[in-house]
Structures are given as C-alpha cells and as structure tokens.
Write a protein that holds these residues in place. Structure first.
Motif, PDB file in Angstrom:
ATOM      1  N   HIS A 237      86.562 -23.005  53.798  1.00  0.00           N
ATOM      2  CA  HIS A 237      87.815 -23.536  54.144  1.00  0.00           C
ATOM      3  C   HIS A 237      88.823 -22.902  53.236  1.00  0.00           C
ATOM      4  CE1 HIS A 237      85.588 -27.012  55.683  1.00  0.00           C
ATOM      5  NE2 HIS A 237      84.787 -26.945  54.509  1.00  0.00           N
ATOM      6  N   ASP A 238      89.776 -22.422  54.012  1.00  0.00           N
ATOM      7  CA  ASP A 238      91.146 -22.053  53.257  1.00  0.00           C
ATOM      8  C   ASP A 238      92.076 -23.303  53.196  1.00  0.00           C
ATOM      9  OD1 ASP A 238      89.783 -19.615  53.131  1.00  0.00           O
ATOM     10  OD2 ASP A 238      91.083 -18.915  54.536  1.00  0.00           O
ATOM     11  N   VAL A 239      92.593 -23.592  52.004  1.00  0.00           N
ATOM     12  CA  VAL A 239      93.595 -24.621  51.914  1.00  0.00           C
ATOM     13  C   VAL A 239      94.911 -23.882  51.971  1.00  0.00           C
ATOM     14  CG1 VAL A 239      94.200 -26.471  50.743  1.00  0.00           C
ATOM     15  CG2 VAL A 239      91.787 -26.182  50.815  1.00  0.00           C
ATOM     16  N   GLU A 240      95.846 -24.194  52.970  1.00  0.00           N
ATOM     17  CA  GLU A 240      97.173 -23.484  53.206  1.00  0.00           C
ATOM     18  C   GLU A 240      98.409 -24.005  52.415  1.00  0.00           C
ATOM     19  OE1 GLU A 240      94.910 -20.999  54.375  1.00  0.00           O
ATOM     20  OE2 GLU A 240      96.636 -20.527  55.829  1.00  0.00           O
ATOM     21  N   THR A 241      98.329 -25.397  52.371  1.00  0.00           N
ATOM     22  CA  THR A 241      99.332 -26.051  51.729  1.00  0.00           C
ATOM     23  C   THR A 241      99.242 -27.210  51.128  1.00  0.00           C
ATOM     24  OG1 THR A 241      99.736 -27.233  53.585  1.00  0.00           O
ATOM     25  CG2 THR A 241     100.849 -25.188  53.671  1.00  0.00           C
ATOM     26  N   VAL A 290      89.235 -18.083  45.631  1.00  0.00           N
ATOM     27  CA  VAL A 290      90.657 -17.622  45.501  1.00  0.00           C
ATOM     28  C   VAL A 290      91.218 -17.120  46.719  1.00  0.00           C
ATOM     29  CG1 VAL A 290      92.131 -16.165  44.449  1.00  0.00           C
ATOM     30  CG2 VAL A 290      90.383 -17.393  43.115  1.00  0.00           C
ATOM     31  N   HIS A 291      92.434 -17.803  47.375  1.00  0.00           N
ATOM     32  CA  HIS A 291      92.847 -17.503  48.260  1.00  0.00           C
ATOM     33  C   HIS A 291      94.195 -16.818  48.202  1.00  0.00           C
ATOM     34  CE1 HIS A 291      93.476 -17.615  52.710  1.00  0.00           C
ATOM     35  NE2 HIS A 291      94.352 -18.599  52.758  1.00  0.00           N
ATOM     36  N   GLY A 292      94.039 -15.491  47.620  1.00  0.00           N
ATOM     37  CA  GLY A 292      95.400 -15.034  47.167  1.00  0.00           C
ATOM     38  C   GLY A 292      95.978 -15.484  46.009  1.00  0.00           C
ATOM     39  N   ARG A 294     100.012 -16.452  46.156  1.00  0.00           N
ATOM     40  CA  ARG A 294     101.110 -17.205  46.730  1.00  0.00           C
ATOM     41  C   ARG A 294     101.048 -17.483  48.068  1.00  0.00           C
ATOM     42  NH1 ARG A 294     105.037 -17.612  42.759  1.00  0.00           N
ATOM     43  NH2 ARG A 294     104.860 -16.220  41.113  1.00  0.00           N
ATOM     44  N   HIS A 295     100.179 -16.640  48.959  1.00  0.00           N
ATOM     45  CA  HIS A 295     100.061 -16.603  50.417  1.00  0.00           C
ATOM     46  C   HIS A 295     101.491 -16.383  50.862  1.00  0.00           C
ATOM     47  CE1 HIS A 295      98.322 -17.645  53.948  1.00  0.00           C
ATOM     48  NE2 HIS A 295      97.271 -18.174  53.769  1.00  0.00           N
ATOM     49  N   ASP A 296     102.256 -15.515  50.510  1.00  0.00           N
ATOM     50  CA  ASP A 296     103.525 -15.422  51.060  1.00  0.00           C
ATOM     51  C   ASP A 296     103.497 -13.829  52.026  1.00  0.00           C
ATOM     52  OD1 ASP A 296     103.154 -13.425  49.041  1.00  0.00           O
ATOM     53  OD2 ASP A 296     105.017 -14.144  47.890  1.00  0.00           O
ATOM     54  N   SER A 327      91.250 -13.335  51.554  1.00  0.00           N
ATOM     55  CA  SER A 327      92.557 -12.906  51.660  1.00  0.00           C
ATOM     56  C   SER A 327      93.622 -13.709  52.590  1.00  0.00           C
ATOM     57  CB  SER A 327      92.811 -11.668  52.151  1.00  0.00           C
ATOM     58  OG  SER A 327      94.004 -10.910  51.922  1.00  0.00           O
ATOM     59  N   PRO A 328      94.690 -14.110  52.154  1.00  0.00           N
ATOM     60  CA  PRO A 328      95.761 -14.826  52.887  1.00  0.00           C
ATOM     61  C   PRO A 328      95.813 -14.109  54.248  1.00  0.00           C
ATOM     62  CG  PRO A 328      96.530 -14.869  50.861  1.00  0.00           C
ATOM     63  CD  PRO A 328      95.424 -13.822  50.852  1.00  0.00           C
ATOM     64  N   SER A 329      95.911 -14.694  55.483  1.00  0.00           N
ATOM     65  CA  SER A 329      96.093 -14.407  56.757  1.00  0.00           C
ATOM     66  C   SER A 329      94.999 -13.233  56.923  1.00  0.00           C
ATOM     67  CB  SER A 329      97.554 -13.798  57.077  1.00  0.00           C
ATOM     68  OG  SER A 329      98.311 -14.824  56.383  1.00  0.00           O
ATOM     69  N   THR A 330      93.801 -13.205  56.242  1.00  0.00           N
ATOM     70  CA  THR A 330      92.756 -12.086  56.257  1.00  0.00           C
ATOM     71  C   THR A 330      93.535 -10.894  56.355  1.00  0.00           C
ATOM     72  OG1 THR A 330      92.736 -11.712  58.777  1.00  0.00           O
ATOM     73  CG2 THR A 330      91.286 -13.636  57.574  1.00  0.00           C
TER      74      THR A 330
HETATM   75 ZN   LIG Z   1      95.347 -18.889  54.443  1.00  0.00          ZN
END
Ligand SMILES: [Zn+2]
Length: 494
Positions: A237-241, A290-292, A294-296, A327-330
């Motif tokens: 799972h990726d937790v976005e927000t 770890v998912h990045g 800042r995911h910006d 990685s954020p947004s792969t």
């Molecule tokens: Zn994401």
C-alpha cells in the motif's frame, strides 16, 4: 551440464548449472573482438555435444552495421535488441561448422522477415541476438528508447497529421488504406500490452525448450519460490495523504480478518507519520517502507534533488527499519534506483500505460538492478481500475492473478487507503483477498521476504549430475530443484 565461453544471463537468472570456460570463444580471428559466444552441452563419455551460439553485444559500439538495434518478433514474443540481420549466414558460423540453414524467422515491427535463428546439420543453434541484452532492455525499460527512435516518432506524427489533414479531400479507397496504415502504426506502439504482456516470459519458455532440446534431457534450475510454493502473493500500500493515513483500516481491516500481512509505504514529510501507528503495524507482522520524501513530483526529479533529499529519506528508513522503497507516482530512473540504498525497490510495473511515467518491465518475477532487488507491481493499481477505467468489480485483478498463478509468477498488488472509501474498490479488495486466502500453492509474503529469498536464490547454485542434483548456498534449506523439458515450456517438479 553445460559449459560456456561467456556468462549467460538466462542461465544465471534461472540458476541453471554451467561452467564458464573463456577458451570456448569463437572469434573472427585472433585480433578481432569476440563476436559469438558458445554454450556446449557436456554429456557423459560418448555423448554427442551440441552448442548454442549467440551474438555477443557486450560492446555495442564495436558491433558491425549488420547488427541492428530494433523491435523484433519471434514466435509469440516481441523483443528489443541488436539483431544480426540479413539472409546470409554470418561469416563466423561457417568457420564453426557447415550446413547452416534458417530454422525460425525473426520479423521486424512492420512484419517483414529480417533475420533468422540458424541451425546446422548437427543440431547446433545460433541466436542472432543476445538474450542477456534483451532481458536488460525489458527490465530497465530501455526498450522505450528503441520504440521512440526520433525517426519513428517523426514518422508516426507525420502519418497522423497527414491522415487528419488530408482526409476530407481524399478519395474513399485511399482514405481506407491510410486508415489501415494508421491503425497498424497505432498497433505497433501498443507495447507493452495491458493488463498482461507475456513477451519476456514467452522468451524464457522458448529458451528453456531450446536448451533442454540441446541437452537431450530435462534441465535443472532453482525453483522460483521457496518451500515448494508455486507462486507468490504480495500486498503493498502507498499512503498518499493524511486522509489515507487516517484510513489505514479500510484496507488493513479486511486483511486482519482474512489473515493477511502487508507492506505500508509512507511519505515522511507530506503528513505526520505517527510512530505508534508504524509500531502497531509492525507488531501485527506488517512491513513499513519509504514512499519518497514529499511526494511533490521532485523526490526523484534529478541527481541533484536526490542527493539533497536522500539523507532525510534514509533517516526515516532507519527510524522505521524500512528496507524497501516505492517511488512517488512510480517515477523511476534505472541508474538512480540502486543508489538510494534500499534492499529492494518496487517502482516498476510489469505493464502500466496509465501511470504518469508509462511503461513496463514486462517481468512478473523479481530481478536485479545492480545489487538491488526489483519487485515489479504486477496488478493494475486500484486508482487505474476503479477511478480511471470505472471497473465495477475486481474481475481484472482476479483474472490477472489467476494468470500469474498458472505461470508461477509474483502477484504484487498496490492499493491506497486514500481511495478505499470507494465501495467498488473496498469490495474489490475483499474479493481479491478472499479468492486466494486458502490456496495451498501460494506463498503469502512481505516484499522484504521476497527480496531476501531472491538474494538467497541468486547466491545459490545447482550441483550434481544425472538424477542426483542438490542446491548449494543460502537457498539450500528452503529451495527446491525443478526441471524444464524440451517439449514443454512448463517445468515439472523435481
Ligand atoms: Zn503515491
């Protein structure tokens, strides 16, 4: 069982036993670079030895002009790489033996015969390409540059422009002809196909058949999964927000109920990641990654940005005891991923045309990027299925998972608690979990466990002879030996 003049990536990947003997190399003369590599079967006394020769590409700049980088088709698979094109047998081969004739056709992307797999009178085979290069083209997604060669892009754009601009003025038969040409051009660009692209795995199956045929007996290799399991199911799972962070239980709840563990990738600096939530997940047997940072859109934007942001990412990795990265947004760059310092990355999809960075490594098995294990995402993402494509249920998920199950692959799902308030998504996830809950053939694993196993497997070898084979190395306690047959791409249990 085999000896080879050069490391053979296909054998290394599947852990097929062989010995490297550089003396077997076939060159174009003492001063020319080695152009053709050789694998030879080793039988007992009196046994006939046969060879698989293949085109070396270690130094593409040294390749002659007749080795053309492109997109090709052989049997039931598309592949990308340098191919020795032409209707004449390569000169090097005539110095090796006689009676070479084309055994199988290789087509270019327009469907024209461009090259052949050659066979001589004694059953030796020559591949006019390098399977190792082809595998790397897929794994790294470098093939996308082959597809998007400037000429192809320009040609296609001109075709589209020409078709739409000229259409009203053209006579009908010409319109139809152009329309068909345009559709063909579209078809050519629709690689990888979705939701299943099995070119790479069809290539593996073909190679297995080829080497078993050369050997004249089943070829042993280290089974893909431990403990005799025939496929793997991995939940991530990726937790976005912050909304997602407060909704973990929308997904974790069903998993708990059905006895699953999963991996949770958090973004350290986009929302507050409470330590007690991390601890609780870990106490339940889950993993945190770890998912990045800042995911910006900039976490992996450039080498400079990575250098700037990596120390903070590493700090959170230590704090969470995380060994995995998504990685954020792969967003991904092949050369960059191993420098992030994680044991595994899971940012590549086997096929995903819907991501901001579309593509696909075409692999539904783990593989290595330098020293890092890559665990491809092999189910369509929840957002794609339910928000973009408006699917009513999990049918695509379950059918793809069943396909991968039959092909001994890894089902790696990526879902987001951020989207799980959608009842189609929540119900879909439930049906996926329920479907394979008590399947005795599946390995329910965390991504970190898969990465560890893949490392153990890669560090192990099959030794022995005849009917007596064993695994030596870290995979020996849990690994099994399997055999590939010549007449069937399906391997049987050892
Ligand atoms: Zn994401």
């Amino acid at each position: 069982m085999f000896e080879s003049s050069y490391p053979f990536a296909f054998f290394d990947y599947f852990r097929i036993p062989y010995t490297v003997r550089p003396g077997l190399a076939i060159g174009d003369g003492p001063r020319a670079p080695v152009s053709v590599h050789q694998i030879r079967t080793m039988g007992g006394p009196g046994a006939v030895s046969r060879s698989l020769l293949w085109q070396g590409t270690a130094d593409p700049s040294a390749l002659p002009a007749s080795r053309q980088l492109g997109r090709y088709r052989l049997r039931d698979f598309t592949f990308f790489g340098h191919v020795a094109v032409g209707a004449a047998v390569p000169g090097t081969l005539s110095r090796f033996s006689h009676g070479w004739h084309p055994a199988e056709q290789i087509l270019d992307s327009a469907g024209h015969v461009r090259a052949a797999v050659w066979q001589d009178g004694d059953g030796n085979i020559f591949l006019p390409f390098d399977p190792g290069e082809v595998m790397q083209q897929f794994w790294s997604e470098r093939y996308r540059l082959v597809e998007r060669s400037p000429m192809a892009v320009r040609g296609r754009a001109a075709l589209v422009r020409g078709y739409y601009l000229a259409r009203p003025a053209l006579p009908r038969p010409l319109q139809l002809r152009l329309r068909r040409a345009f559709t063909r051009a579209q078809g050519r660009t629709s690689f990888p196909s979705w939701p299943v692209e099995d070119s790479l795995h069809n290539l593996y199956a073909w190679l297995f058949g080829l080497v078993a045929q050369l050997a004249g007996r089943p070829v042993p290799f280290v089974d893909l999964w431990p403990e005799g399991r025939s496929w793997a199911l991995v939940l991530t799972h990726d937790v976005e927000t912050d909304v997602g962070f407060r909704s973990l239980d929308l997904l974790r709840g069903p998993e708990r109920q059905l006895g699953y563990r999963s991996s949770w990738n958090f973004v350290p600096l986009r929302y507050k990641v409470a330590d007690d939530v991390v601890r609780k997940l870990q106490e339940e047997g889950c993993e945190v990654g770890v998912h990045g940072l800042r995911h910006d859109g900039h976490d992996l934007g450039s080498k400079r940005l990575v250098a700037k942001r990596l120390p903070a990412m590493r700090e959170y990795a230590d704090r969470w005891q995380a060994v995995g990265f998504r990685s954020p947004s792969t967003q991904r760059q092949w050369e960059l991923m191993p420098t992030l310092g994680f044991e595994y990355d899971s940012s590549y999809s086997d096929t995903d045309p819907y991501e901001p960075q579309p593509g696909g490594c075409c692999s539904y098995l783990p593989y290595f990027n330098a020293s890092m294990v890559e665990l491809p995402i092999t189910l369509p993402q929840d957002h794609t299925l339910f928000a973009i494509l408006q699917n009513p249920d999990a049918d695509v998920w379950i059918r793809k998972a069943q396909f991968l199950r039959e092909h001994h692959g890894m089902v790696l799902a990526l879902t987001h608690p951020d989207y799980a308030a959608d009842p189609r998504m929540a119900e879909g996830y439930w049906s996926l979990l329920e479907c394979f809950r008590s399947d005795p053939t599946v390995w329910h694993a965390l991504p970190r466990e898969v990465a560890t196993w893949w490392r153990q497997r890669a560090g192990s070898v099959v030794r022995g002879a005849g009917d007596n084979w064993r695994i030596e190395g870290p995979a020996s306690p849990s690994g099994r030996i399997r055999f590939a047959d010549a007449d069937s791409s399906r391997a049987r249990e050892g």
